[in-house]
Motif scaffolding. Structure first.
Motif, short mmCIF file in Angstrom:
data_model
loop_
_atom_site.label_atom_id
_atom_site.label_comp_id
_atom_site.label_asym_id
_atom_site.label_seq_id
_atom_site.Cartn_x
_atom_site.Cartn_y
_atom_site.Cartn_z
N VAL A 88 0.72 -1.50 0.00
CA VAL A 88 0.22 0.42 -0.04
C VAL A 88 1.01 1.43 -0.03
O VAL A 88 1.66 1.54 0.91
CB VAL A 88 -0.68 0.22 1.43
CG1 VAL A 88 -1.38 1.15 1.48
CG2 VAL A 88 -1.52 -1.25 1.54
N GLU A 89 0.98 2.47 -0.82
CA GLU A 89 1.57 3.55 -0.53
C GLU A 89 0.61 4.92 -1.31
O GLU A 89 -0.39 4.50 -1.35
CB GLU A 89 2.60 3.52 -1.91
CG GLU A 89 3.25 2.59 -2.14
CD GLU A 89 4.15 2.23 -3.75
OE1 GLU A 89 3.53 3.20 -4.27
OE2 GLU A 89 5.09 1.32 -3.68
N SER A 90 0.69 5.67 -0.39
CA SER A 90 -0.19 6.68 0.57
C SER A 90 0.88 8.00 -0.46
O SER A 90 1.68 7.44 0.18
CB SER A 90 -0.49 6.77 0.81
OG SER A 90 -0.39 6.77 1.90
N ARG A 91 -0.24 9.07 -0.91
CA ARG A 91 0.64 10.29 -0.56
C ARG A 91 -0.30 11.82 -1.07
O ARG A 91 -1.80 11.45 -0.89
CB ARG A 91 1.76 10.63 -1.76
CG ARG A 91 1.24 10.45 -3.28
CD ARG A 91 2.23 10.46 -4.19
NE ARG A 91 1.72 10.72 -5.42
CZ ARG A 91 0.94 11.48 -6.49
NH1 ARG A 91 1.18 12.85 -5.43
NH2 ARG A 91 1.23 11.76 -7.60
N SER A 92 0.02 12.99 -0.28
CA SER A 92 -0.40 13.94 -0.62
C SER A 92 0.04 15.15 -0.43
O SER A 92 0.90 15.02 -1.27
CB SER A 92 -1.29 13.98 0.39
OG SER A 92 -0.51 14.27 2.09
N GLU A 93 -1.05 15.99 -1.65
CA GLU A 93 -0.24 16.83 -2.21
C GLU A 93 -1.39 18.09 -1.40
O GLU A 93 -2.51 18.14 -0.66
CB GLU A 93 -0.31 17.60 -3.53
CG GLU A 93 0.53 16.12 -3.78
CD GLU A 93 1.97 16.93 -4.01
OE1 GLU A 93 2.22 18.19 -3.74
OE2 GLU A 93 2.74 15.95 -4.02
N SER A 94 -0.83 19.90 -0.98
CA SER A 94 -1.68 20.04 -0.84
C SER A 94 -1.21 21.94 -1.78
O SER A 94 -0.11 22.25 -1.68
CB SER A 94 -1.76 21.25 0.78
OG SER A 94 -0.22 21.39 1.20
N SER A 95 -1.98 22.81 -1.94
CA SER A 95 -1.98 23.99 -2.22
C SER A 95 -3.06 24.94 -1.98
O SER A 95 -3.86 24.74 -1.45
CB SER A 95 -2.06 24.32 -4.08
OG SER A 95 -3.41 23.79 -4.18
N ILE A 96 -2.27 26.65 -1.89
CA ILE A 96 -3.77 27.36 -1.44
C ILE A 96 -5.20 27.63 -2.67
O ILE A 96 -4.53 27.78 -3.71
CB ILE A 96 -2.79 28.25 -1.06
CG1 ILE A 96 -3.47 29.08 -0.45
CG2 ILE A 96 -1.96 28.97 -2.50
CD1 ILE A 96 -4.18 28.77 0.85
N GLY A 97 -5.84 28.24 -2.15
CA GLY A 97 -6.71 28.98 -3.81
C GLY A 97 -7.62 28.90 -3.21
O GLY A 97 -8.06 29.68 -1.77
N GLY A 98 -9.15 29.31 -3.94
CA GLY A 98 -10.36 30.23 -3.04
C GLY A 98 -11.14 29.82 -4.01
O GLY A 98 -11.45 28.75 -5.60
N GLN A 99 -12.74 30.70 -3.77
CA GLN A 99 -14.02 30.99 -4.47
C GLN A 99 -14.53 31.85 -4.44
O GLN A 99 -14.24 32.81 -3.71
CB GLN A 99 -15.03 29.56 -3.99
CG GLN A 99 -14.44 28.04 -4.06
CD GLN A 99 -15.30 27.05 -3.76
OE1 GLN A 99 -16.30 27.48 -3.01
NE2 GLN A 99 -15.24 25.78 -3.57
N ILE A 100 -15.18 32.44 -5.82
CA ILE A 100 -15.55 33.18 -5.97
C ILE A 100 -17.27 32.83 -6.16
O ILE A 100 -17.29 31.73 -6.81
CB ILE A 100 -15.32 34.32 -6.77
CG1 ILE A 100 -14.84 33.76 -7.96
CG2 ILE A 100 -13.97 35.36 -5.90
CD1 ILE A 100 -14.57 35.08 -8.77
N GLY A 101 -18.35 33.04 -5.49
CA GLY A 101 -19.34 32.64 -6.09
C GLY A 101 -20.93 33.65 -6.28
O GLY A 101 -20.75 34.80 -5.10
N ALA A 102 -21.70 33.17 -6.50
CA ALA A 102 -23.35 34.00 -6.26
C ALA A 102 -24.83 32.64 -6.32
O ALA A 102 -24.09 31.57 -6.41
CB ALA A 102 -23.49 35.27 -7.15
N GLY A 103 -25.70 33.53 -5.13
CA GLY A 103 -26.51 32.36 -4.53
C GLY A 103 -27.91 33.21 -4.33
O GLY A 103 -27.63 34.23 -4.31
N VAL A 104 -28.31 32.17 -4.50
CA VAL A 104 -29.70 32.76 -3.19
C VAL A 104 -30.23 32.07 -2.23
O VAL A 104 -30.17 30.60 -2.69
CB VAL A 104 -31.13 32.82 -4.62
CG1 VAL A 104 -32.22 33.51 -3.52
CG2 VAL A 104 -30.85 33.30 -5.72
#
Length: 219
Positions: free
Chosen positions: A152-168
């Motif tokens: 079993v092999e596992s790995r992980s990665e991370s980064s920075i980001g965001g969301q913009i949006g609209a709704g009701v």
């Protein structure tokens, strides 16, 4: 018609059925909720057959699930915290010398704000908003190889980001709220690919339902 369009139409119809109740004031109140939707970072499933082996790859359906927390600082402005996860890829390979399987997923935790407008909608049961949030994105991938043993092999990665949006949002009386939200994920690349991609930027659409609690400013 795309999966995202079908989901959006279904969500709007569900909201129309559920939202005849008069909305309550939201200032100083809290909400915890569940969100379901689509993240448009997908390709079709594919199967490749070679000499002595079969490889089947199922890329993400685009299904997005998550939880959220909201606190209304005032009637027009809310603190918005949300997390979500999308299954990025499932792959199975069978050959002469064993089998292997691989799974990958993408998730995020975002801190942001929601702004409601116009003022004439405050205290009503139809509340349009715009929102923005930023935070970390995480990718994880696990591979299991079965030959003479199990590896079993596992790995992980991370980064920075965001969301913009609209709704009701649609308050359903004093203690429940539902709503529909359209947004866009933007993120920096992972150092190494997860589920066959280093970047999962793309549009989302989600339907949410939550429980309102706490005393409002006017209660």
């Amino acid at each position: 018609m795309s999966k995202m369009e079908i989901f959006m139409i279904s969500a709007v119809m569900a909201i129309a059925i559920m939202s005849p109740a008069k909305g309550a004031d939201l200032a100083k109140r809290h909400q915890i909720g569940l969100r379901l939707g689509m993240w448009n970072q997908v390709t079709d499933a594919r199967a490749e057959i070679g000499i002595g082996s079969v490889s089947t790859s199922v890329n993400a359906s685009g299904f997005l699930g998550g939880i959220s927390y909201c606190h209304w600082i005032e009637e027009s402005l809310a603190l918005d915290v949300r997390s979500g996860t999308m299954l990025a890829q499932i792959e199975t390979n069978a050959g002469l010398f064993g089998t292997s399987s691989e799974a990958a997923g993408i998730s995020y935790i975002l801190l942001g704000v929601k702004y409601y407008f116009p003022q004439s909608t405050y205290g009503t049961d139809v509340r349009p908003f715009i929102r923005a949030g930023m935070g970390p994105y995480f990718g994880s991938q696990q591979q299991v190889d079965i030959d003479m043993g199990v590896v079993v092999e596992s790995r992980s990665e991370s980064s920075i980001g965001g969301q913009i949006g609209a709704g009701v949002d649609f308050p359903l009386g004093k203690h429940f709220m539902t709503g529909i939200d359209i947004g866009y994920n933007f993120m920096s690349d992972f150092k190494e690919s997860i589920g066959g991609s280093k970047n999962y930027s793309g549009p989302t659409v989600s339907f949410g339902i939550g429980y309102l609690f706490g005393r409002g400013a006017g209660q």
